[in-house]
Scaffold this motif. Structure first.
Motif, PDB file in Angstrom:
ATOM      1  N   GLN A  94      44.424  73.173  28.257  1.00  0.00           N
ATOM      2  CA  GLN A  94      44.497  72.395  26.786  1.00  0.00           C
ATOM      3  C   GLN A  94      43.686  71.220  26.853  1.00  0.00           C
ATOM      4  O   GLN A  94      43.262  70.905  25.775  1.00  0.00           O
ATOM      5  CB  GLN A  94      45.942  71.771  27.362  1.00  0.00           C
ATOM      6  CG  GLN A  94      46.729  71.013  26.248  1.00  0.00           C
ATOM      7  CD  GLN A  94      48.162  70.625  26.460  1.00  0.00           C
ATOM      8  OE1 GLN A  94      48.268  69.932  27.196  1.00  0.00           O
ATOM      9  NE2 GLN A  94      49.016  71.003  25.827  1.00  0.00           N
ATOM     10  N   THR A 151      40.424  72.529  25.091  1.00  0.00           N
ATOM     11  CA  THR A 151      40.630  72.638  23.742  1.00  0.00           C
ATOM     12  C   THR A 151      40.768  71.338  22.999  1.00  0.00           C
ATOM     13  O   THR A 151      40.025  70.967  21.949  1.00  0.00           O
ATOM     14  CB  THR A 151      42.007  73.238  23.299  1.00  0.00           C
ATOM     15  OG1 THR A 151      42.138  74.121  24.231  1.00  0.00           O
ATOM     16  CG2 THR A 151      41.974  73.753  21.870  1.00  0.00           C
ATOM     17  N   ASN A 152      41.251  70.255  23.608  1.00  0.00           N
ATOM     18  CA  ASN A 152      41.588  68.997  23.186  1.00  0.00           C
ATOM     19  C   ASN A 152      40.100  68.438  22.856  1.00  0.00           C
ATOM     20  O   ASN A 152      39.652  67.846  21.953  1.00  0.00           O
ATOM     21  CB  ASN A 152      42.207  67.961  24.067  1.00  0.00           C
ATOM     22  CG  ASN A 152      43.593  68.436  23.763  1.00  0.00           C
ATOM     23  OD1 ASN A 152      43.996  69.277  22.867  1.00  0.00           O
ATOM     24  ND2 ASN A 152      44.691  67.944  24.709  1.00  0.00           N
ATOM     25  N   THR A 153      39.073  68.583  24.247  1.00  0.00           N
ATOM     26  CA  THR A 153      37.959  67.880  24.163  1.00  0.00           C
ATOM     27  C   THR A 153      37.217  68.364  23.044  1.00  0.00           C
ATOM     28  O   THR A 153      36.384  67.546  22.344  1.00  0.00           O
ATOM     29  CB  THR A 153      37.241  68.300  25.596  1.00  0.00           C
ATOM     30  OG1 THR A 153      38.180  67.754  26.466  1.00  0.00           O
ATOM     31  CG2 THR A 153      35.990  67.525  25.448  1.00  0.00           C
ATOM     32  N   ILE A 162      38.158  67.216  19.602  1.00  0.00           N
ATOM     33  CA  ILE A 162      37.998  65.921  19.330  1.00  0.00           C
ATOM     34  C   ILE A 162      36.791  65.328  18.994  1.00  0.00           C
ATOM     35  O   ILE A 162      36.079  65.036  18.273  1.00  0.00           O
ATOM     36  CB  ILE A 162      38.553  64.883  20.518  1.00  0.00           C
ATOM     37  CG1 ILE A 162      40.167  65.071  20.246  1.00  0.00           C
ATOM     38  CG2 ILE A 162      38.114  63.530  20.145  1.00  0.00           C
ATOM     39  CD1 ILE A 162      41.117  64.214  21.406  1.00  0.00           C
ATOM     40  N   PRO A 216      44.965  62.275  17.869  1.00  0.00           N
ATOM     41  CA  PRO A 216      43.688  62.704  17.736  1.00  0.00           C
ATOM     42  C   PRO A 216      42.896  62.350  16.529  1.00  0.00           C
ATOM     43  O   PRO A 216      41.706  61.783  16.705  1.00  0.00           O
ATOM     44  CB  PRO A 216      43.561  64.231  17.660  1.00  0.00           C
ATOM     45  CG  PRO A 216      45.055  64.715  18.285  1.00  0.00           C
ATOM     46  CD  PRO A 216      45.722  63.409  17.820  1.00  0.00           C
ATOM     47  N   TYR A 228      45.133  56.231  25.153  1.00  0.00           N
ATOM     48  CA  TYR A 228      46.343  57.158  25.325  1.00  0.00           C
ATOM     49  C   TYR A 228      47.242  56.875  26.253  1.00  0.00           C
ATOM     50  O   TYR A 228      47.176  55.735  26.754  1.00  0.00           O
ATOM     51  CB  TYR A 228      45.603  58.429  25.853  1.00  0.00           C
ATOM     52  CG  TYR A 228      45.228  58.702  27.274  1.00  0.00           C
ATOM     53  CD1 TYR A 228      45.227  57.592  28.199  1.00  0.00           C
ATOM     54  CD2 TYR A 228      45.070  60.129  27.552  1.00  0.00           C
ATOM     55  CE1 TYR A 228      44.811  57.915  29.422  1.00  0.00           C
ATOM     56  CE2 TYR A 228      44.968  60.203  29.184  1.00  0.00           C
ATOM     57  CZ  TYR A 228      44.552  59.105  29.850  1.00  0.00           C
ATOM     58  OH  TYR A 228      44.222  59.332  31.213  1.00  0.00           O
ATOM     59  N   SER A 235      49.368  65.909  25.218  1.00  0.00           N
ATOM     60  CA  SER A 235      49.061  67.318  24.829  1.00  0.00           C
ATOM     61  C   SER A 235      48.033  67.392  23.713  1.00  0.00           C
ATOM     62  O   SER A 235      47.631  68.228  23.594  1.00  0.00           O
ATOM     63  CB  SER A 235      50.594  67.661  24.181  1.00  0.00           C
ATOM     64  OG  SER A 235      51.078  66.913  23.007  1.00  0.00           O
ATOM     65  N   THR A 236      47.774  66.151  23.010  1.00  0.00           N
ATOM     66  CA  THR A 236      46.602  66.527  21.922  1.00  0.00           C
ATOM     67  C   THR A 236      45.819  65.420  22.446  1.00  0.00           C
ATOM     68  O   THR A 236      44.712  65.588  22.060  1.00  0.00           O
ATOM     69  CB  THR A 236      47.244  66.119  20.716  1.00  0.00           C
ATOM     70  OG1 THR A 236      47.645  64.915  20.658  1.00  0.00           O
ATOM     71  CG2 THR A 236      48.195  67.131  20.201  1.00  0.00           C
ATOM     72  N   GLY A 237      45.771  64.572  23.480  1.00  0.00           N
ATOM     73  CA  GLY A 237      45.017  63.513  23.488  1.00  0.00           C
ATOM     74  C   GLY A 237      44.187  63.620  24.847  1.00  0.00           C
ATOM     75  O   GLY A 237      43.267  62.885  24.837  1.00  0.00           O
ATOM     76  N   ILE A 277      41.697  64.545  27.564  1.00  0.00           N
ATOM     77  CA  ILE A 277      40.506  65.321  27.563  1.00  0.00           C
ATOM     78  C   ILE A 277      39.840  65.647  29.123  1.00  0.00           C
ATOM     79  O   ILE A 277      40.390  65.209  29.926  1.00  0.00           O
ATOM     80  CB  ILE A 277      39.303  64.714  26.708  1.00  0.00           C
ATOM     81  CG1 ILE A 277      39.110  63.104  27.325  1.00  0.00           C
ATOM     82  CG2 ILE A 277      39.580  64.492  25.186  1.00  0.00           C
ATOM     83  CD1 ILE A 277      37.931  62.526  27.109  1.00  0.00           C
TER      84      ILE A 277
END
Lengths: 293, 563, 296
Positions: C67, C70-72, C75, C157, C237, C243-245, C247
């Protein structure tokens, strides 16, 4: 140079200018809002009434900061790291850039070192080994932990090296004929002709040192050793008030919102003071560094 | 939950505010006179005539080190240093000096940090391999240090050097405390004993606001919601602005014990016990966070959030931000344990003497009071491997106990001892009687009723009793008198009135908390709960969460536990 | 001409920098071997048991690790795209402004956030993005919100991306402005004689004129795909937006240093280092290939 301009062209000119001015001003609105909050009455702030102009103007927050030892202690640590770190950056950048600006003929190991430094620049090992290294050197809780790990700013070295390389060879040769050794050459020819580039990289490193908070956070165990950005980070972001005990009395006049806003603003002041120089030299610096073709 | 307690900011604040039940001390001296012990070499610091007059100084539990030794410690609490009396500091104060002189030891601190940074900083110190001689750790850290062979086996020392009080308090946990400190048959740390009263979360409400709006005291979750709604809509502070927050909250909706601004009581009211491992009706150990009751409670919380009852921004607020709401007069409801009148509510009374906070307990759907209880023990004092006098940790805890309770002629230097004891003591650490809070409340009430003689109280209890009487005479004229009365009497009496408890299984909680998969499971849970309450995820995603929790190793661990 | 004493002087000059480079860049590389150990600080590198690729394999099995990766990438990529677009648009528009003083003032305003630290800016953002903050007041005029900017996983994000645009677009525009000034003015004059209007000139002269710089910036950006901005995210954060932020860098910090999973943290960090080196290699190659750029 454009003598005949139609009316519609002018209108578009004004539209673009107006739009950009608006964009520019709105870039600054958040900062203005912070300043307004820091100068406002706490009730107005907690009621969400403060926009761009202080409501219930007062200087209580700034008065409190003036008496806040911890704030000034952290400010002092920041100044010290800027002086030591900036100075060390300057000396090391010059000393490293100069040999690297030589030709391979003059300095056969030049390419090897060049690659080594560039590799060092792009190599970014994780934070765990980095921490273990620094604590292994027993630098934790000393000012050197904030100064030594970043003492050789390779990006700046490359900028300065490129600048050195563009200095006319004739100057170099003239000095050589006079029997100057490399030290004298660096001191009396290269440094005086590189003032703009030196100003640029110095400002780079000063701003970098002033703005960094994370090394202070993990490399300083004793909060008395925190630089200002770390102190503010702990206070404003991590929400760890350093003022329990006196808090109740303080809350009668201030709220942490107004006080934090004031601290943010005071921490900005040094940057705002050097901003005119920054603007001039950074632009040159980014040109030197980024678009060398 | 359990061992996370030490990892979270709230706990150390708890330690500060929980005010060492500096009272209720057992009447008899802690240590029988040293008849059975052979005389120790005389200490340099204690003159011979004192030794003769105070034979306890030569017992195992108190004997000074033969030669002056140095002891390096670390400490939280730096943010409260301003509470220290004039001329004294964390590094140098009379209580510390008394300990140093009694035991012939020089205490220094490698670092002193704010309470919430303590655990992070200690982890960094452990990473750098540079640890202090004695330190307070959680179960995970103790496990790691043990595996590393970095700390002393304390088995030979614990029974020999702990004084009678401390041994008795461990005893009262039914052996759970020492068991929690045992790894592979060796006692690797000195276990704490948490007063059980810290776990039940009460709802504190401003009675002045209730009266103004003509509302009755809350008994159920529905009542709390109705009160919060009225506070939000009817401007109870009369400032003409719609700026009142209903129910406060923080990034930790659940946490046992001592969760300030936590929703634990609402979960408990639904028969849900998140973050606890307990035996269900079939005798199997289950994990509370994945039970259907937890889903019900989350559904309710999500509805309350949706309706604006819960602070819309609670999910990104730390304790201090949430405290600001109640201290600043923008909220009239706060969830928390019995002692929050000391902190943060005393500040609210300071700012506004009309703020008449009163504690209430919430009934569950069967009309009972039921609370989830964490472990007695979740933190440990450990000694660095190779430190020449491992017993010093126990001896310091003994002397600290004397200072707290005024035993063995330990001097009582500080009138505000309850507020600063964590700063004074080199190792702030509680090994308490599990039910001391309830017992004291009963005794205070009996004294007020005239059925007990307050003159028989210990010095510390007399002081508190005086504060209680002062506040009854003139309510809220002094915020610390008020705070003591509310905590010690009104709130503690509610607890003494009795409640059912669902207790976490100490073995299960330790196995889970030290398992490598646990941090990821915990992160998943934290995230999911917050997202469900704030509506970022629908309540139906709870089932997906349970499945994922099970598949990511949770089910396997539970199965292992149940074999 | 090239004397040995000269060479000696060069070695002496480069020595201090070299020592520090080795001490603080290459020594940590040696410490990275703990990614292949079950590292125990008390035992040190020599004493800790070796576990081969266990940590690396465990990392790939972790949902969190996937996760944060992917976030990294998301963003970082979005930041590059939006900063680039905004900076180019800004430069092109600013180039149309004829009043020099207004031009300068606008530049002065938009460069400023670049020089402020993320600690300061995050402190400011937390205030203006609060429920009763300036941004929600503004959106309220249009009947939107209030929006929980820092507490909603689907919005967070974008808060990160657009606050980065706010901080950096002005500064990145500098290179495009420089490139625009380098365009031969006679081109515009000729076009004008041919009757080209403002937008045609922009379309056929200005944009092609700065295209090489755009390509260069884009190429060099490839090397930054795994840098989503630690300072910024760390200061904005909280668990609800993990979950989305979350990194790679924040994750490694938390598990590696704060939770004490040193080897796992190092493994994730090492993985990032290796991928980043490859990406930087690609970016330099691409920059050299398409933008004729050499770093030295």
């Amino acid at each position: 140079m454009f003598s005949s301009r139609s009316t519609s062209d002018r209108i578009i000119d004004w539209l673009i200018t107006g739009f950009l001015l608006l964009a520019g001003i709105s870039t600054l609105l958040p900062l203005v809002n912070t300043l307004a909050i820091s100068l406002s009455d706490k009730a107005a702030v907690s009621g969400g009434m403060v926009g761009l102009w202080p409501v219930g103007f007062n200087l209580n927050s700034y008065g409190y900061i003036l008496r806040d030892d911890k704030f000034w202690q952290a400010f002092g640590v920041s100044v010290l790291r800027v002086v030591l770190g900036g100075g060390l950056n300057f000396v090391l950048t010059v000393l490293t850039a100069f040999p690297l600006s030589r030709t391979v003929k003059a300095f056969p190991a030049r390419n090897f070192f060049m690659w080594l430094f560039v590799f060092g620049m792009i190599l970014n090992v994780g934070i765990v080994p980095w921490y273990l290294t620094i604590s292994g050197y027993k630098l934790i809780d000393t000012i050197w932990a904030l100064v030594l790990p970043g003492a050789i700013p390779i990006f700046n070295v490359i900028i300065l090296m490129n600048f050195f390389r563009n200095i006319p060879k004739e100057l170099d040769e003239a000095a050589r004929i006079d029997g100057a050794n490399p030290w004298q050459l660096l001191w009396s020819v290269y440094l005086p002709t590189s003032i703009p580039a030196l100003a640029t990289i110095t400002l780079f490193s000063i701003v970098g040192h002033w703005n960094s908070f994370f090394d202070g956070l993990i490399l300083m165990n004793n909060p008395d050793n925190y630089p200002l950005q770390t102190y503010i980070q702990q206070l404003v972001i991590a929400d760890r008030p350093a003022l329990h005990g006196g808090q109740a009395q303080m809350l009668a006049q201030l709220s942490s919102n107004t006080l934090n806003a004031a601290k943010l603003f005071v921490a900005m002041i040094p940057i705002l003071l050097v901003y005119p120089f920054l603007q001039r030299y950074f632009i040159r610096g980014i040109m030197l560094g980024a678009v060398k073709e | 939950m359990i061992r996370r307690a030490l990892l979270t900011p709230v706990l150390l604040v708890t330690l500060l505010a929980v005010v060492l039940s500096a009272c209720a001390g057992p009447a008899q001296p802690a240590q029988a006179p040293a008849a059975e012990q052979a005389a120790q070499p005389a200490a340099t610091a204690v003159p011979a005539d004192v030794l003769a007059a105070q034979p306890w100084r030569q017992t195992d539990a108190y004997s000074p080190l033969p030669e002056r030794a140095s002891l390096v410690l670390v400490k939280g609490g730096q943010e409260n240093a301003s509470l220290m009396p004039e001329g004294e500091s964390i590094e140098d104060n009379r209580a510390l000096q008394y300990i140093e002189d009694t035991l012939n030891v020089d205490v220094t601190f490698a670092w002193v940090v704010p309470s919430d940074s303590y655990s992070d900083k200690l982890n960094l110190s452990i990473a750098s391999g540079d640890i202090p001689d004695v330190m307070t750790v959680d179960a995970i850290q103790m496990q790691q240090l043990t595996e590393a062979g970095a700390i002393e086996d304390l088995t030979p020392y614990v029974e020999k050097y702990a004084n009678a009080d401390i041994l008795a308090n461990w005893e009262q946990t039914g052996g759970v405390a020492l068991q929690a400190a045992t790894i592979d048959g060796k006692i690797m740390g000195i276990p704490n004993v948490q007063p059980q009263a810290d776990a039940p979360i009460m709802v504190w409400v401003r009675q002045d606001w209730l009266d103004k709006l003509g509302l009755a005291a809350p008994e159920t979750v529905d009542d709390v919601e109705a009160i919060a709604k009225a506070f939000i809509e009817q401007d109870p502070d009369g400032n003409g602005a719609a700026d009142t927050i209903g129910l406060t909250g923080t990034t930790n909706p659940v946490q046992v014990p001592s969760n300030l601004h936590g929703f634990d009581a609402i979960f408990n009211a639904y028969g849900a016990f998140p973050e606890l491992f307990y035996r269900n009706a079939d005798g199997e150990i289950v994990y509370g966070s994945i039970q259907p009751e937890t889903k019900e409670a989350l559904t309710r919380l999500a509805a309350m959030y949706q309706a604006g009852i819960i602070d819309p921004e609670f999910a990104t607020k730390d304790g201090d931000k949430a405290n600001e709401i109640v201290v600043g007069g923008r909220g009239g409801i706060m969830m928390g344990p019995w002692w929050i009148s000391w902190w943060p509510l005393a500040d609210s009374v300071n700012n506004d003497p009309n703020a008449d906070w009163q504690p209430f307990m919430i009934k569950d759907k069967n009309g009972n009071y039921t609370f989830g209880m964490g472990d007695y023990t979740y933190s440990f004092v450990v000694v660095k491997k190779g430190y020449p006098h491992p017993e010093i940790a126990l001896k310091i805890l003994n002397v600290q106990n004397d200072l707290s309770y005024g035993l063995n002629d330990a001097p009582q230097y500080y009138p505000n001892f309850n507020e600063i004891w964590t700063l004074l003591f080199p190792i702030p650490f509680l090994i308490e009687q599990p039910y001391v809070v309830e017992r004291m409340a009963t005794e205070y009430q009996e004294a007020l009723d005239g059925t007990r003689d307050p003159e028989a109280f210990s010095e510390a209890m007399k002081l508190e009793y005086g504060q209680i009487q002062s506040d009854i005479a003139a309510p809220r004229s002094d915020s610390s008198n008020w705070a003591t009365r509310m905590a010690r009497l009104d709130a503690a009496k509610l607890l003494a009135g009795g409640y059912d408890e669902v207790r976490t299984d100490p073995v299960a909680s330790r196995v889970f908390s030290t398992d490598p998969t646990w941090p990821a499971l915990q992160k998943l849970e934290e995230e999911t709960f917050l997202q469900i309450i704030t509506g970022a995820k629908s309540i139906d995603d709870f089932d997906a969460f349970v499945e994922e929790w099970n598949n990511s190793g949770g089910a396997a661990l539970l199965e292992k536990m149940n074999q | 001409m090239f004397r040995d004493t000269d060479r000696l002087a060069y070695y002496v000059m480069i020595l201090p920098g070299l020592v520090l480079l080795i001490a603080f860049t290459f020594v940590p590389l040696v410490y990275s071997v703990i990614a292949f150990q079950k590292f125990n600080p008390a035992l040190g590198i020599q004493g800790s048991p070796w576990v081969g690729l266990d940590n690396i394999l465990y990392m790939f099995s972790l949902r969190d690790a996937r996760q944060v990766f992917t976030n990294t990438v998301f963003i970082a990529t979005m930041k590059m795209i939006f900063v680039l677009i905004t900076a180019v648009a800004f430069a092109l528009l600013l180039n149309e402004v004829r009043f020099l003083r207004i031009r300068r003032s606008i530049q002065t305003m938009v460069y400023l956030p670049h020089f402020l630290s993320w600690v300061i800016l995050a402190g400011i953002l937390r205030t203006i993005l609060a429920r009763d903050g300036m941004m929600n007041d503004f959106l309220g005029i249009f009947g939107i919100g209030p929006v929980y900017f820092l507490g909603q996983p689907n919005i967070f994000p974008w808060v990160i991306i657009f606050s980065d645009v706010w901080k950096e677009f002005g500064f990145e525009a500098i290179v495009y402005l420089a490139a625009l000034t380098a365009i031969d003015p006679t081109l515009y004059e000729v076009a004008e004689l041919d009757g080209a209007n403002r937008f045609q000139k922009m379309r056929f002269i200005s944009i092609p004129g700065i295209a090489p710089v755009i390509v260069l910036v884009a190429c060099l950006s490839i090397g930054n795909v795994l840098n989503a901005g630690f300072d910024q995210i760390f200061n904005l954060y909280s668990p609800i937006v993990y979950s989305t932020g979350d990194i790679i860098d924040t994750y490694v910090y938390r598990i590696g240093l704060i939770q004490g999973q040193y080897s796992l943290g190092t493994a994730v960090g090492l993985f990032k280092t290796v991928v980043a080196l490859l990406l930087i290699g690609v970016s330099y190659w691409a920059a050299g290939r398409w933008a004729n750029y050499r770093i030295f």
